[in-house]
Scaffold this motif. Structure first.
Motif, short mmCIF file in Angstrom:
data_model
loop_
_atom_site.label_atom_id
_atom_site.label_comp_id
_atom_site.label_asym_id
_atom_site.label_seq_id
_atom_site.Cartn_x
_atom_site.Cartn_y
_atom_site.Cartn_z
N ALA A 84 -4.31 2.24 7.15
CA ALA A 84 -4.25 1.84 8.49
C ALA A 84 -5.16 2.53 9.26
O ALA A 84 -5.84 1.70 10.43
CB ALA A 84 -2.82 2.36 9.20
N ALA A 85 -5.58 3.85 9.34
CA ALA A 85 -6.92 4.36 10.11
C ALA A 85 -7.97 3.65 9.84
O ALA A 85 -8.97 3.50 10.80
CB ALA A 85 -6.81 5.79 9.90
N ALA A 86 -8.26 3.27 8.59
CA ALA A 86 -9.69 2.53 8.28
C ALA A 86 -9.78 1.14 9.09
O ALA A 86 -10.66 0.91 9.56
CB ALA A 86 -9.82 2.60 6.83
N ALA A 87 -8.57 0.64 8.95
CA ALA A 87 -8.47 -0.87 9.70
C ALA A 87 -8.84 -0.66 11.32
O ALA A 87 -9.45 -1.15 12.05
CB ALA A 87 -7.23 -1.56 9.53
N PHE A 88 -8.21 0.72 11.80
CA PHE A 88 -8.40 0.72 13.30
C PHE A 88 -9.75 1.35 13.64
O PHE A 88 -10.23 0.84 14.52
CB PHE A 88 -7.52 2.14 13.67
N GLU A 93 -14.75 -0.31 16.24
CA GLU A 93 -16.37 -0.84 16.26
C GLU A 93 -16.48 -2.27 16.67
O GLU A 93 -17.30 -2.48 17.41
CB GLU A 93 -16.91 -0.71 14.64
N LEU A 94 -15.75 -2.92 16.08
CA LEU A 94 -15.85 -4.52 16.40
C LEU A 94 -15.28 -4.99 17.60
O LEU A 94 -16.05 -5.69 18.30
CB LEU A 94 -14.91 -5.50 15.38
N VAL A 303 -19.36 3.00 8.84
CA VAL A 303 -19.06 4.45 9.45
C VAL A 303 -18.12 4.53 10.12
O VAL A 303 -17.39 5.57 10.14
CB VAL A 303 -20.42 4.65 10.46
N TRP A 304 -17.65 3.47 10.89
CA TRP A 304 -16.30 3.88 11.76
C TRP A 304 -15.16 3.60 10.77
O TRP A 304 -14.02 4.49 11.12
CB TRP A 304 -16.25 2.63 12.97
#
Lengths: 401, 482, 255
Positions: A84-88, A93-94, A303-304
């Motif tokens: 979930a944190a990776a998706a956030f 970034e986006l 990176v994000w």
């Protein structure tokens, strides 16, 4: 009776430093590659901790619809938090930072943007979960004490544990003086040998996957532990010249190991993949990297995502370590994390990791050395170290030339 | 609490935080110093003033002082107020001195390092005040805050009718003037934009309502939020001058809230409406009615704000201010022209901190109680949001931004009445989420803020004032102040 | 070309992490226009940075009008009368051309915080003087029609002029010009050179770094050649032009 001492503070500092490192490495990547001094990093850590809470203690968060399968264990919850944190991370970034980068926003603007994001994230947590302290649903972990007695004839080790108010003896063994010295000498020799072996055949162009110095230290420590475990002799008495207690738990060890593994994996990505090369090139000079054909947008996204992963790791570990998750936890970590990154010279995730360990140890050792009334100034110690270093070396300990 | 009392309290807040934000604007807007520790000087000003002015022996207080300046000066006419003013001056000086200690090592660092070290130092100072009971009574704070001239209130001028005419009349004049300024500004608004703007406000309001209910309504709330934002974008896109639409929406909302809502909701509509319209006149204060202390304190705070504004304007509209802006834009240029830029940065830091200290002094009186909890890092971030919303490097814009910020953050607290009480935390969080989003959106679409950087004019004695573009830009500032 | 030199540098050294940029440079500059040339990497910009306080030299001394200014900080060197321009002009883009110019005059009493508040004494007089000087300087460089435009809206050539005007308003004894003609069209180039000669005739001293050697030879009274962090030779343009060492240093390039 033994008391905890400097060694205990060092061990505790290593654990603290590992949690800080998980935050600091991500921040240093964002700082150097995305060029965002990310003041939302603390709240990203908080959000990461709450992601795990959402599936680990769904009953505590009434606003969200309940899980069909009920609560899951912390390991699964941690994995969920990472995803979930990776998706956030990708979302930040986006939705935000890519847009500002395309407008060539300056550093001050990025600082304020991240501040706005911090405000959003912190209040999102408050909105969804409220301000209460919640702890993860996990097995109870009890501290194991390692009591060391240095006597005239050698070293005695007792493994003890507090059980129902009493101190229970779990095990006892010892090392005579000659063996103790032998083990230490062997560890030092192996460490130095590894270091020499790894650095001799290298010329200045060699890129080490793990630097010889780190490998040397690891080799030495591994030898020490292996020999100490294999060569357990009879206790050498507890009539001690000097004694100390180190309190640990498998929680502490797990935290250090998990962070170390994460660091190694990141190291692998940075040094052994094309992506990592692109990241390092972008960190050096974004425009130049772009000219050379590096897909900067993709690099920034990665990176994000990595930063998101690491913040979730830091958040879950911090929440587990303190048995407490609350909306303020990330903010209290923000200052030491920033201190670690600046100490390490921003540009390098390795410097950030080293800075984090240094900050963590100085916080816990500082608390041990100071009178008990000053123990609340734990974070302040991190800062005094930072400001002291910056006054002497304005670019950090391992900063740019 | 009557609506007028709420409005008075809000306006006092805006005056105090406006002064605080002016100090920040001097550092950040004009000199380019990201002082994330600005709240520390607010705290120091508040504590030092409180300690300097409170009586010597107070039960339940174990810190330094009090030094009872107003009592010491009571022999002089007006000594009570004079003593308090000295206390405020002491608070400002203390804040400036601490910022000097912070600034000398940190101002040589990179701008982003300054931000984090300032934040760290402010956090440490807060910890010190919290932990050292001998200093300012630690976590228990100070409960005996001196209120200057409190003995003179409620202030009556004589008969009830005289009070009604003077204070009530003054209130009506103020409202009428504000209405006139707003009216003349929004009369050129285009109708499509205005209609869409009003529609988006309604949809977004519904979205917040649904979101706070949680559960399945969460999705409805998110849907409404998306729809509301879409309508809002359309409104901004279609409006010829979106700021006029915005002013109209805000003015209508404020007017409805202030004049219509009491008629619908209050048990005694005419009395409530009377207190709202004649907000300076309190019929039950004293034997013949009059001006109560809260109103007086609002006026006092506004006077401080006006003084601070004038002082900042004078500083900025000078060759000194020109160098400050040069330091902000590229420090190497003024250095290459022989200016000692470090001295300018230190002075801006000291002056900005002193203004924060003065704001802190007022804040203690408004709350009547201070403790370390009130001086968290969030206060600094709120001020940054205010500065950026209103217009970085624009003193009028900063006051406007503060008004907008607190109107969103406190002014919407009356919405709480329409929700069950357990949603108070959620509503507070929702407001700050909104402000965070607003901050990012403004930085993206309008980085210069509502008003943009101000115009500069160094007026010399004997010169004609230069015609200023500021005249048109000042109008929205007028309406948000009420 | 009489009296004591205005600038006198001896044994100036600077290294960057093992790479020697300046290796004991000795140089004196007298009144007039002195040209400084040298191939890329000869150390010209480092030399400028070291004598104007942007970098601290590792060794050697810098004397300006008889005062030792070695290692002094930039602002104090500027107030002594030694200023420089930047290769890439650095205007304050948010400020108007007038404001950019008004920053330059030294000793403005309104630039002190106390004076800015109280506005007594010389405040108005100084500001009027600065405005007058700024307007005159703008007129001299034909920028007067742009005074109220933001400096960010100027063309590259206009920025060069503004930079030069701003530096001259500090009333310097000596100006270091770091490639003032790079990227400037021929008309503007002639204009700038005219201005420089006009100021020289009024007693201004210039040290002039330029890539175009022809230009240096044509416009300078005295030419210094740097190579590999050292002074190679110096003298009148004609002598330098025929010096074999200079030709070697520029091997492959047209002199």
């Amino acid at each position: 009776m033994v008391d905890t001492g400097l060694l205990d503070a060092l061990a505790q500092g290593l654990v603290t430093g590992s949690i800080i490192a998980a935050g600091a490495i991500g921040l240093s990547l964002v700082y150097s590659i995305a060029e965002v001094p990310n003041f939302a990093h603390g709240d990203m850590i908080t959000i990461g901790a709450y992601f795990a809470l959402v599936v680990n203690r769904p009953d505590e968060i009434s606003l969200l619809p309940g899980l069909p399968g009920g609560a899951v264990s912390l390991v699964v919850a941690g994995a969920f938090a990472l995803v979930a944190a990776a998706a956030f991370g990708a979302l930040y970034e986006l939705a935000i930072f890519r847009r500002f980068r395309s407008k060539e926003a300056d550093l001050i603007t990025m600082v304020i943007v991240s501040l706005g994001l911090a405000l959003v994230l912190r209040n999102l947590v408050l909105f969804v979960a409220g301000s209460r302290n919640i702890s993860y649903e996990t097995a109870v972990v009890r501290d194991v004490n390692w009591d060391l007695y240095l006597t005239g004839s050698g070293l005695t080790v007792q493994r003890t544990q507090r059980q129902a108010g009493d101190i229970a003896l779990l095990g006892e063994w010892g090392y005579p003086v000659w063996l103790l010295l032998g083990i230490l000498a062997a560890a030092a020799a192996v460490g130095y040998g590894v270091y020499r072996w790894r650095s001799t055949d290298a010329d200045f162009r060699t890129v080490h996957l793990v630097s010889p110095r780190v490998l040397g230290v690891l080799g030495g420590v591994a030898t020490l532990l292996a020999l100490a475990y294999a060569l357990r002799f009879d206790p050498q008495g507890t009539d001690a010249l000097w004694s100390t207690r180190i309190g640990t738990s498998y929680k502490d060890i797990a935290i250090v190991v998990v962070v170390a593994v994460a660091m190694f994996l990141l190291n692998l990505v940075l040094k052994a993949t094309r992506l990592g090369k692109g990241m390092r090139a972008t960190a050096d000079n974004m425009d130049l990297a772009e000219v050379r054909g590096v897909d900067v947008d993709r690099i920034q996204l990665v990176v994000w995502v990595i930063a998101g992963l690491l913040t979730a790791l830091a958040g879950v570990l911090a929440g587990w370590s303190a048995s407490n998750v609350n909306p303020n936890m990330g903010f209290t970590l923000l200052l030491p994390v920033f201190a670690a990154v600046i100490l390490g010279g921003i540009r390098s995730p390795y410097g950030a990791a080293a800075g984090a360990i240094l900050i963590g140890i100085s916080m816990d050792v500082g608390v041990y050395l100071l009178p008990s009334g000053l123990a609340t100034y734990r974070t302040a110690i991190a800062f005094i170290v930072l400001i002291g270093v910056l006054l002497v070396k304005p670019d950090g300990l391992w900063g740019d030339v | 609490m009557a609506l007028a009392d709420f409005a008075v309290s809000l306006l006092t807040f805006v005056a105090i935080y406006g002064l605080f934000a002016l100090g920040l604007n001097l550092k950040f807007g004009f000199t380019g110093l990201i002082d994330f520790g600005h709240v520390a000087y607010f705290m120091i000003g508040g504590y030092v003033t409180a300690v300097l002015t409170m009586p010597a022996q107070v039960t339940g207080y174990d810190g330094l002082g009090g030094y009872a300046l107003p009592e010491l000066l009571a022999v002089v006419p007006g000594g009570d107020v004079l003593g308090w003013l000295l206390g405020v001056a002491g608070g400002m000086v203390a804040a400036a001195l601490v910022s000097l200690l912070v600034g000398v090592p940190t101002l040589r660092l990179r701008e982003d390092y300054l931000a984090i070290t300032a934040l760290g130092i402010a956090t440490i100072l807060n910890e010190v005040v919290r932990n050292e009971t001998w200093l300012f009574n630690g976590p228990f704070g100070i409960r005996t805050v001196h209120q200057p001239a409190s003995a003179a209130f409620p202030l009556g001028l004589g008969s009830f009718i005289l009070n009604l005419v003077v204070f009530g009349g003054l209130s009506v004049l103020v409202i009428a003037y504000a209405g006139y300024r707003v009216g003349s500004y929004v009369k050129d608004v285009d109708t499509t934009g205005a209609a869409l703007g009003l529609a988006s406000v309604l949809v977004l309001g519904g979205s917040i309502g649904a979101l706070t209910q949680g559960g399945p309504l969460l999705f409805v709330g998110v849907g409404l939020a998306v729809a509301g934002v879409a309508v809002l974008r359309e409104a901004v896109r279609r409006s010829i001058e979106p700021e006029r639409t915005l002013a109209l929406v805000v003015a209508l909302a404020a007017a409805a809230w202030y004049f219509l809502q009491p008629l619908l909701a209050a048990s005694n509509p005419t009395v409530t409406l009377q207190t709202n319209v004649m907000f300076l006149f309190d019929p039950v204060a004293g034997p013949n009615g009059g001006l109560d202390y809260d109103r007086f304190f609002m006026l006092l705070s506004l006077a401080f704000l006006a003084g601070g504004y004038w002082w900042c304007q004078r500083t900025i509209n000078s060759p000194y201010g020109r160098v400050l802006r040069a330091v902000r834009d590229d420090e190497d240029v003024p250095r290459a022209l022989g200016k000692e830029t470090f001295r300018y940065k230190i002075q801006a830091l000291l002056f900005g901190s002193a203004l924060a200290g003065a704001a802190g002094s007022l804040y203690t009186i408004h709350l009547g109680f201070i403790s370390p909890d009130q001086f968290g890092a969030m206060i600094t971030f709120f001020a940054f949001a205010s500065v950026i919303i209103g217009g970085t490097a624009n003193n009028a814009g900063v006051v406007l931004g503060t008004a907008v910020f607190w109107a969103i953050n406190s002014g919407t607290q009356f919405l709480n009445d329409y929700f069950p009480s357990e949603y108070a935390v959620k509503l507070a969080a929702a407001r700050l989420i909104f402000i965070g989003v607003l901050l990012i959106v403004i930085l993206y679409y309008r980085p210069e803020g509502i008003l943009g950087e101000q115009d500069y004019d160094i007026r010399l004695p004997g010169d004609e004032p230069a015609p200023s573009r500021d005249d048109t830009a000042a109008a929205p500032g007028g309406d948000a102040d009420d | 070309m009489t009296d004591d030199p205005i600038l006198s540098v001896s044994g100036l050294e600077k290294t960057f992490g093992g790479i020697t940029a300046l290796d004991g440079v000795d140089l004196t500059v007298d009144q007039g226009i002195t040209g400084l040339i040298g191939p890329n990497g000869a150390g010209k910009t480092t030399f400028f940075n070291c004598i104007t306080g942007y970098l601290a030299p590792d060794g050697g001394t810098v004397e300006f009008q008889g005062d030792d200014v070695t290692g002094n900080r930039t602002p104090s060197i500027v107030r002594e009368g030694l200023v420089r321009t930047f290769q890439i002009p650095r205007e304050l883009e948010n400020m108007t051309v007038r404001e950019n110019l008004l920053l330059a005059p030294g000793g403005q009493s309104g630039e002190k915080l106390g004076r800015a508040w109280l506005r007594g004494g010389q405040f108005a007089e100084d500001e009027r003087r600065s405005r007058r000087e700024a307007a005159e300087m703008a007129a001299f460089f034909e920028l007067d029609h742009l005074l109220d435009e933001p400096a960010g809206s100027l063309s590259g050539g206009q920025r060069k002029l503004l930079e030069l005007a701003r530096v001259l308003l500090t009333e310097p004894e000596m100006v270091l010009l770091d490639e003032p003609l790079a990227g400037v069209n021929p008309t503007l180039e002639r204009k700038i050179l005219e201005r420089i000669h006009e100021l020289e005739s009024q007693g201004q001293t210039f040290l002039f770094v330029e890539h175009d050697i022809e230009l240096i030879m044509e416009h300078c009274d005295h030419v210094v050649v740097m190579h590999q962090g050292q002074k190679l030779t110096e003298g009148p343009p004609s002598a330098v032009r025929s010096d074999q060492r200079v030709i070697d240093a520029y091997l492959g390039e047209e002199i």
